[in-house]
Design a protein around this motif. Structure first.
Motif, PDB file in Angstrom:
ATOM      1  N   TYR A 162     -47.564 -46.656  -6.700  1.00 41.00           N
ATOM      2  CA  TYR A 162     -46.154 -46.327  -6.453  1.00 41.00           C
ATOM      3  C   TYR A 162     -45.985 -44.842  -6.141  1.00 41.00           C
ATOM      4  N   THR A 163     -46.741 -44.007  -6.860  1.00 44.57           N
ATOM      5  CA  THR A 163     -46.665 -42.565  -6.628  1.00 44.57           C
ATOM      6  C   THR A 163     -47.117 -42.218  -5.217  1.00 44.57           C
ATOM      7  N   LEU A 164     -48.226 -42.809  -4.769  1.00 43.11           N
ATOM      8  CA  LEU A 164     -48.737 -42.513  -3.433  1.00 43.11           C
ATOM      9  C   LEU A 164     -47.877 -43.149  -2.351  1.00 43.11           C
ATOM     10  N   ALA A 165     -47.250 -44.284  -2.664  1.00 42.87           N
ATOM     11  CA  ALA A 165     -46.313 -44.876  -1.702  1.00 42.87           C
ATOM     12  C   ALA A 165     -45.161 -43.911  -1.431  1.00 42.87           C
ATOM     13  N   GLY A 166     -44.596 -43.361  -2.506  1.00 46.59           N
ATOM     14  CA  GLY A 166     -43.549 -42.369  -2.331  1.00 46.59           C
ATOM     15  C   GLY A 166     -44.093 -41.053  -1.799  1.00 46.59           C
ATOM     16  N   GLY A 167     -45.315 -40.701  -2.199  1.00 52.02           N
ATOM     17  CA  GLY A 167     -45.911 -39.437  -1.803  1.00 52.02           C
ATOM     18  C   GLY A 167     -46.181 -39.342  -0.325  1.00 52.02           C
ATOM     19  N   PHE A 168     -46.730 -40.396   0.258  1.00 54.67           N
ATOM     20  CA  PHE A 168     -47.003 -40.348   1.695  1.00 54.67           C
ATOM     21  C   PHE A 168     -45.722 -40.467   2.511  1.00 54.67           C
ATOM     22  N   ALA A 179     -46.941 -33.678  -8.337  1.00 58.26           N
ATOM     23  CA  ALA A 179     -48.097 -32.943  -7.832  1.00 58.26           C
ATOM     24  C   ALA A 179     -48.787 -33.703  -6.701  1.00 58.26           C
ATOM     25  N   LEU A 180     -49.006 -35.008  -6.915  1.00 55.58           N
ATOM     26  CA  LEU A 180     -49.658 -35.806  -5.876  1.00 55.58           C
ATOM     27  C   LEU A 180     -48.799 -35.876  -4.621  1.00 55.58           C
ATOM     28  N   GLN A 181     -47.491 -36.015  -4.799  1.00 56.36           N
ATOM     29  CA  GLN A 181     -46.606 -36.093  -3.640  1.00 56.36           C
ATOM     30  C   GLN A 181     -46.577 -34.775  -2.876  1.00 56.36           C
ATOM     31  N   MET A 182     -46.563 -33.657  -3.589  1.00 58.66           N
ATOM     32  CA  MET A 182     -46.552 -32.365  -2.921  1.00 58.66           C
ATOM     33  C   MET A 182     -47.892 -32.050  -2.263  1.00 58.66           C
ATOM     34  N   LEU A 183     -48.985 -32.511  -2.862  1.00 57.41           N
ATOM     35  CA  LEU A 183     -50.292 -32.346  -2.211  1.00 57.41           C
ATOM     36  C   LEU A 183     -50.327 -33.105  -0.893  1.00 57.41           C
ATOM     37  N   CYS A 184     -49.775 -34.316  -0.913  1.00 55.78           N
ATOM     38  CA  CYS A 184     -49.673 -35.077   0.339  1.00 55.78           C
ATOM     39  C   CYS A 184     -48.811 -34.318   1.347  1.00 55.78           C
ATOM     40  N   GLY A 185     -47.697 -33.766   0.869  1.00 58.05           N
ATOM     41  CA  GLY A 185     -46.804 -33.021   1.743  1.00 58.05           C
ATOM     42  C   GLY A 185     -47.444 -31.767   2.283  1.00 58.05           C
ATOM     43  N   ALA A 186     -48.182 -31.032   1.434  1.00 64.45           N
ATOM     44  CA  ALA A 186     -48.863 -29.815   1.889  1.00 64.45           C
ATOM     45  C   ALA A 186     -49.904 -30.139   2.957  1.00 64.45           C
ATOM     46  N   ALA A 187     -50.659 -31.234   2.739  1.00 67.29           N
ATOM     47  CA  ALA A 187     -51.665 -31.631   3.724  1.00 67.29           C
ATOM     48  C   ALA A 187     -51.020 -32.006   5.055  1.00 67.29           C
ATOM     49  N   ALA A 188     -49.905 -32.739   4.989  1.00 69.07           N
ATOM     50  CA  ALA A 188     -49.218 -33.135   6.216  1.00 69.07           C
ATOM     51  C   ALA A 188     -48.623 -31.922   6.931  1.00 69.07           C
ATOM     52  N   GLY A 189     -48.005 -31.008   6.170  1.00 66.29           N
ATOM     53  CA  GLY A 189     -47.459 -29.799   6.777  1.00 66.29           C
ATOM     54  C   GLY A 189     -48.538 -28.931   7.387  1.00 66.29           C
ATOM     55  N   LEU A 190     -49.689 -28.828   6.715  1.00 64.75           N
ATOM     56  CA  LEU A 190     -50.803 -28.055   7.243  1.00 64.75           C
ATOM     57  C   LEU A 190     -51.344 -28.679   8.530  1.00 64.75           C
ATOM     58  N   ALA A 191     -51.427 -30.018   8.551  1.00 61.40           N
ATOM     59  CA  ALA A 191     -51.921 -30.709   9.750  1.00 61.40           C
ATOM     60  C   ALA A 191     -51.026 -30.424  10.950  1.00 61.40           C
TER      61      ALA A 191
END
Length: 402
Positions: free
Chosen positions: A221-227, A352-364
């Protein structure tokens, strides 16, 4: 602030405060977006360098949440929140006085370490007061309060640029942080019950985080919302270049386009909150993720066919954001449903997991340089597909003991 409420029939003042606290994150993200070209010129940096200050902020936001979770479970919700707001305010002032892009990136990370408290602790406070269904409603209503920020922040930032430099934007951020610090100090009451206090020891913290990593439904659920959120952050990071540089939108009007997408998010979140009176969060999450994935694949197809323009891009983005209005609050409430004895840590891990996903996407998006909108639509589609995948896994997983 009451220590316990079982149903959500009206919006209590403390929930409005929680929304405003959550809004300091979007304020720090969105308000300086129209100033990207001005910052690049003023500090002698490239557009990619400035975009990476956003990725740095998201990375700091992710790591700091792991710090606030255990603090909130040990010392309560109020004291760590006041600490975070103090750090946020001081760092915002420092950002306004920096003279090179490297120091701006550093102080943005520090600012994120303060702003993280406004993400972790309000979610824990809501779960202190409500059960899963009402928590989902509260999170949707909270999005109404914090959703005003993405609409107003870029508009405000653009207007500041009309009479002041980009540095004035960070001064306003600091003022908002200081006012919220005063509000928390004077009005917020502690909601963590004494029997739910968790000892602050390395072993306890490690066991709690390890248990969460092994909890399939929580993680999915966390990664579903995170991505899903990562797609939003890729849009946030890439939108200044796309709207201002590719489509030649005046920075003063950038916020209006940005606001349309934020409005779609807000309205959909409120529709989700109303539907929760008749439907479970699970039933709302499934179709929302299908729409989320489908519209991003359409956007990629239009981009590859060289048939996308500002109107069609905005239509896809608004549908994406509206879907997020269903995905974000329902996935968050479902992730926290089985974590009653470690809400602070669970909220921290989720953020934290959601923001890590967000940071990776923003960096990409910042690294993928292209004269077209493909970096944005491509990253959006990847994030949406991953959100759908983890959402399906979560919905199909059996309940677990905490």
């Amino acid at each position: 602030m009451p220590s316990q409420q079982n149903t959500l029939t009206t919006i209590p003042p403390w929930l409005v405060l929680m929304g405003l606290l959550t809004a300091i994150g979007p304020l720090a993200v969105d308000m300086y977006l129209p100033a990207f070209p001005a910052i690049a010129q003023g500090l002698g940096a490239t557009p990619g360098d400035v975009e990476r200050t956003l990725a740095s902020y998201l990375l700091g936001l992710a790591l700091a949440q792991l710090f606030y979770g255990p603090l909130a479970d040990r010392y309560g919700r109020k004291k760590p929140l006041m600490l975070g707001l103090t750090i946020y305010t001081v760092a915002a002032v420092a950002c306004g006085y920096t003279n090179d892009i490297e120091h701006l990136g550093f102080w943005r990370v520090v600012q994120a370490f303060g702003g993280a408290a406004g993400i972790v602790i309000p979610r824990a406070v809501i779960r202190d007061n409500f059960d899963t269904r009402d928590a989902s409603k509260a999170l949707s209503l909270l999005m109404l309060v914090m959703g005003v920020t993405p609409i107003l922040a870029p508009i405000l930032g653009g207007q500041v640029l009309a009479f002041a430099s980009w540095r004035g934007i960070f001064v306003i951020m600091a003022a908002c942080g200081a006012m919220l610090l005063v509000a928390v100090a004077l009005t917020m009451r502690e909601t963590l019950k004494p029997e739910r206090v968790v000892p602050l020891g390395a072993g306890v913290i490690a066991r709690n985080y390890l248990a969460l990593l092994c909890h399939k439904r929580f993680m999915c659920y966390t990664l579903a919302g995170g991505f899903g959120a990562a797609g939003m952050f890729s849009y946030i990071a890439g939108s200044p270049r796309i709207f201002i540089d590719i489509y030649q939108i005046d920075p003063r009007y950038f916020g209006l386009l940005f606001g349309l997408n934020a409005a779609a998010l807000i309205i959909a979140a409120q529709v989700s909150a109303r539907l929760l009176s008749r439907h479970t969060p699970e039933k709302l999450l499934r179709p929302a993720q299908i729409v989320l994935t489908g519209v991003t694949l359409v956007a990629v197809a239009l981009t590859l066919a060289n048939a996308i323009n500002l109107v069609s891009l905005m239509a896809c983005l608004m549908i994406f954001m509206a879907s997020q209005g269903f995905v974000n609050p329902n996935s968050a409430a479902l992730a926290l449903r089985e974590q009653g004895q470690r809400l602070g840590v669970a909220s921290a891990m989720m953020g934290a997991l959601q923001m890590l996903c967000g940071a990776a996407a923003g960096l990409a998006v910042s690294i993928w340089q292209s004269p077209t909108v493909l970096p944005l639509t491509g990253v959006l589609a990847l994030c949406a597909c991953l959100s759908w995948f983890f959402g399906r896994m979560a919905l199909n997983a059996a309940p677990q003991a905490t």
